[in-house]
Write an enzyme that holds these catalytic residues in place. Structure first.
Site, mmCIF file in Angstrom:
data_model
loop_
_atom_site.group_PDB
_atom_site.id
_atom_site.type_symbol
_atom_site.label_atom_id
_atom_site.label_comp_id
_atom_site.label_asym_id
_atom_site.label_seq_id
_atom_site.Cartn_x
_atom_site.Cartn_y
_atom_site.Cartn_z
ATOM 1 N N THR A 78 2.380 -1.218 7.988
ATOM 2 C CA THR A 78 1.074 -0.482 8.871
ATOM 3 C C THR A 78 0.943 -0.719 10.015
ATOM 4 O O THR A 78 0.853 -0.202 11.168
ATOM 5 C CB THR A 78 0.004 -0.955 7.914
ATOM 6 O OG1 THR A 78 0.096 -0.079 6.544
ATOM 7 C CG2 THR A 78 -1.400 -0.477 8.372
ATOM 8 N N ASN A 149 6.851 9.436 1.761
ATOM 9 C CA ASN A 149 6.665 8.524 0.722
ATOM 10 C C ASN A 149 6.131 9.254 -0.639
ATOM 11 O O ASN A 149 5.827 8.844 -1.560
ATOM 12 C CB ASN A 149 5.359 7.658 1.192
ATOM 13 C CG ASN A 149 4.380 8.194 1.871
ATOM 14 O OD1 ASN A 149 4.422 8.955 2.960
ATOM 15 N ND2 ASN A 149 3.232 7.984 1.433
ATOM 16 N N GLN A 179 9.974 4.357 4.093
ATOM 17 C CA GLN A 179 10.652 4.791 2.716
ATOM 18 C C GLN A 179 12.124 5.166 2.862
ATOM 19 O O GLN A 179 12.864 5.426 1.832
ATOM 20 C CB GLN A 179 9.776 5.923 2.411
ATOM 21 C CG GLN A 179 8.385 5.756 2.035
ATOM 22 C CD GLN A 179 8.152 4.735 0.635
ATOM 23 O OE1 GLN A 179 9.102 4.803 -0.262
ATOM 24 N NE2 GLN A 179 7.119 4.151 0.450
ATOM 25 N N HIS A 201 8.485 -4.856 1.743
ATOM 26 C CA HIS A 201 8.234 -4.879 0.311
ATOM 27 C C HIS A 201 8.902 -3.312 -0.601
ATOM 28 O O HIS A 201 8.653 -3.205 -1.424
ATOM 29 C CB HIS A 201 6.958 -5.059 -0.031
ATOM 30 C CG HIS A 201 5.918 -4.118 0.215
ATOM 31 N ND1 HIS A 201 5.423 -3.174 -0.709
ATOM 32 C CD2 HIS A 201 5.319 -3.762 1.372
ATOM 33 C CE1 HIS A 201 4.496 -2.425 -0.059
ATOM 34 N NE2 HIS A 201 4.272 -2.836 1.333
ATOM 35 N N CYS A 336 -3.222 3.878 -1.909
ATOM 36 C CA CYS A 336 -3.748 3.345 -0.675
ATOM 37 C C CYS A 336 -4.992 2.290 -1.137
ATOM 38 O O CYS A 336 -4.871 1.743 -2.133
ATOM 39 C CB CYS A 336 -4.620 4.247 -0.170
ATOM 40 S SG CYS A 336 -5.884 4.972 -1.371
HETATM 41 N N1 PLP Z 1 4.656 3.964 6.133
HETATM 42 C C1 PLP Z 1 5.146 4.527 4.752
HETATM 43 C C2 PLP Z 1 5.920 5.854 4.705
HETATM 44 C C3 PLP Z 1 4.886 3.880 3.496
HETATM 45 O O1 PLP Z 1 5.072 4.423 2.373
HETATM 46 C C4 PLP Z 1 3.873 2.706 3.619
HETATM 47 C C5 PLP Z 1 3.508 1.810 2.394
HETATM 48 O O2 PLP Z 1 3.327 2.625 1.444
HETATM 49 C C6 PLP Z 1 3.632 2.135 5.055
HETATM 50 C C7 PLP Z 1 4.077 2.804 6.011
HETATM 51 C C8 PLP Z 1 2.819 0.847 5.096
HETATM 52 O O3 PLP Z 1 3.655 -0.083 4.904
HETATM 53 P P1 PLP Z 1 3.024 -1.554 4.319
HETATM 54 O O4 PLP Z 1 2.314 -1.336 3.062
HETATM 55 O O5 PLP Z 1 4.034 -2.730 4.567
HETATM 56 O O6 PLP Z 1 1.702 -1.626 5.381
#
Ligand code: PLP
Length: 393
Positions: A78, A149, A179, A201, A336
């Site tokens: 994020t 995702n 992803q 992760h 989320c």
């Molecule tokens: N971008 C995508 C496509 C994701 O699937 C995710 C997490 O679900 C993120 C960004 C966010 O990553 P993080 O969980 O490390 O903040």
């Protein structure tokens, strides 16, 4: 219906998060024990921490075809996405844009800046004509994810780059490869991008560590100010242990990717075919036409771990509740923070009516998924769908 015997757990939510690889966990513990010096310091213990970070930076650079100096560690996928959009806008001003199926970590920053949300087709592919229609000198950043995702759909970046090169010479191209990384050769497929986001992760690394690859000629501005770490782009003392684990997991993923894709792709195909055989009106995103439409969908690739179906006439929440009771963990849309199951903006953008999107099930597989997981899922999931339908009739 099969019931949950103690310890029976079928984890089908790898796109939400993965268990850590043992080697990554080992690296994390060792780095926490040995690398406790602050990597920006000057003494021996600090240098140990710095070496751990530098080694991980090289591993990540190799994994994504970048130079070590282009790898910026930060606190999550994020944060990487936010840094890309806000950081590019802060440095360059102008107009921003992203596809309608982006993760909220991109979509919300772009909306916050009053940017353009670009349409996608029924298979989730970017509407290139829409991009062309807004591409001009004022466009400074376009963000289009490499793999989605929810649907797992893979987006080719070359045609986007060509449009930007021709009509929007000031625009940086950012791709969220969070992803994509477990499944695709990001070094090759993200080559047209100036900025690339990753998250630990999603591939056996730690939570709370992300990377933004910033190509050396891409100008962006830091969004977190302080000690000037990470080439002045992301201040804050390094998460040395997490970064060490990220590097090890990234390296492992690249080494094992081809074998994982082949094995897990076959499991995914068996899962989807088995469910569709038992529930013939199930609609697979980006593969099956929407009910009432006979227009064939554009041919798109999906990542090997993605099995994403909608069941007409049921509510995902009820299905997930039943599945959880027997130890099957999946999701509806992307996970989320609130956990609320709003209808998916991804399916809405692909033209799914709200009623159909309300019955979506995202089953995501990963490097640890087994044959037995798929057997169990096939023995239980169609049965749950039929029970919910019978209860609603
Ligand atoms: N971008 C995508 C496509 C994701 O699937 C995710 C997490 O679900 C993120 C960004 C966010 O990553 P993080 O969980 O490390 O903040």
């Amino acid at each position: 219906m099969a019931s949950r015997s103690d310890g029976d757990e079928t984890y089908l939510d790898w796109a939400a998060s993965t268990p850590m690889r043992p080697a990554a966990l080992d690296a994390m513990v060792r780095a926490a024990q040995d690398g406790y010096g602050n990597p920006t310091g000057a003494h021996h213990r600090a240098r140990i921490g710095r070496r751990i970070v530098d080694d991980a930076r090289e591993q990540v650079a190799d994994a994504v075809g970048a130079r070590p100096a282009e790898v910026v560690f930060c606190g999550s996928g994020t944060e990487a996405d936010n840094l890309a959009v806000f950081g590019a806008h802060a440095a360059r001003g102008g107009q921003v844009a992203c596809s309608a199926v982006e993760h909220h970590a991109v979509l919300h920053p772009v909306e916050h800046l009053g940017g353009t949300v670009l349409r996608v087709d029924a298979a989730g592919g970017l509407d290139l004509d829409h991009l062309r229609s807004i591409a001009d000198d004022a466009l400074t950043i376009v963000s289009v994810m490499l793999a989605n995702n929810e649907s797992g759909v893979v987006q080719r970046l070359e045609p986007i780059r060509e449009i930007l090169d021709e009509h929007a010479p000031n625009a940086l191209l950012h791709t969220d490869a969070v992803q994509a990384f477990p499944w695709l050769d990001v070094a090759k497929l993200a080559r047209p991008a100036d900025l690339i986001s990753l998250s630990g992760h999603k591939f056996g690394g730690p939570k709370g560590v992300g990377v933004l690859v910033v190509r050396s000629d891409a100008e962006i501005r830091a969004q977190i100010l302080g000690g000037g770490q990470e080439f002045e782009l992301r201040s804050g003392t390094h998460n040395v242990a997490g970064i060490a684990a990220f590097g090890v997991a990234a390296d492992l993923m690249v080494q094992e990717r081809a074998a994982v894709v082949e094995r897990v792709g076959a499991l995914r195909d068996r899962l989807v075919a088995g469910i569709k055989q038992a529930v013939p009106d199930a609609v697979e995103s980006a593969r099956d036409p929407l009910p009432g439409s006979d227009a064939p969908l554009p041919d798109v690739e999906k990542v090997a771990g993605s099995a994403h179906l909608c069941f007409p006439g049921i509510e995902s929440e009820a299905l997930l509740f039943m599945l959880e009771r027997v130890g099957i963990y999946a999701s509806a849309a992307s996970s989320c923070a609130s956990g609320a199951q709003d209808p998916s903006h991804v399916l809405a953008a692909m033209g799914y009516p709200r009623e159909l999107a309300a019955g979506s099930l995202r089953m995501s597989l990963g490097f640890g998924t087994t044959d037995a997981d798929i057997d169990r899922a096939l023995a239980i999931i169609p049965d749950c769908v039929q029970q919910l339908r019978a209860a609603a009739a």
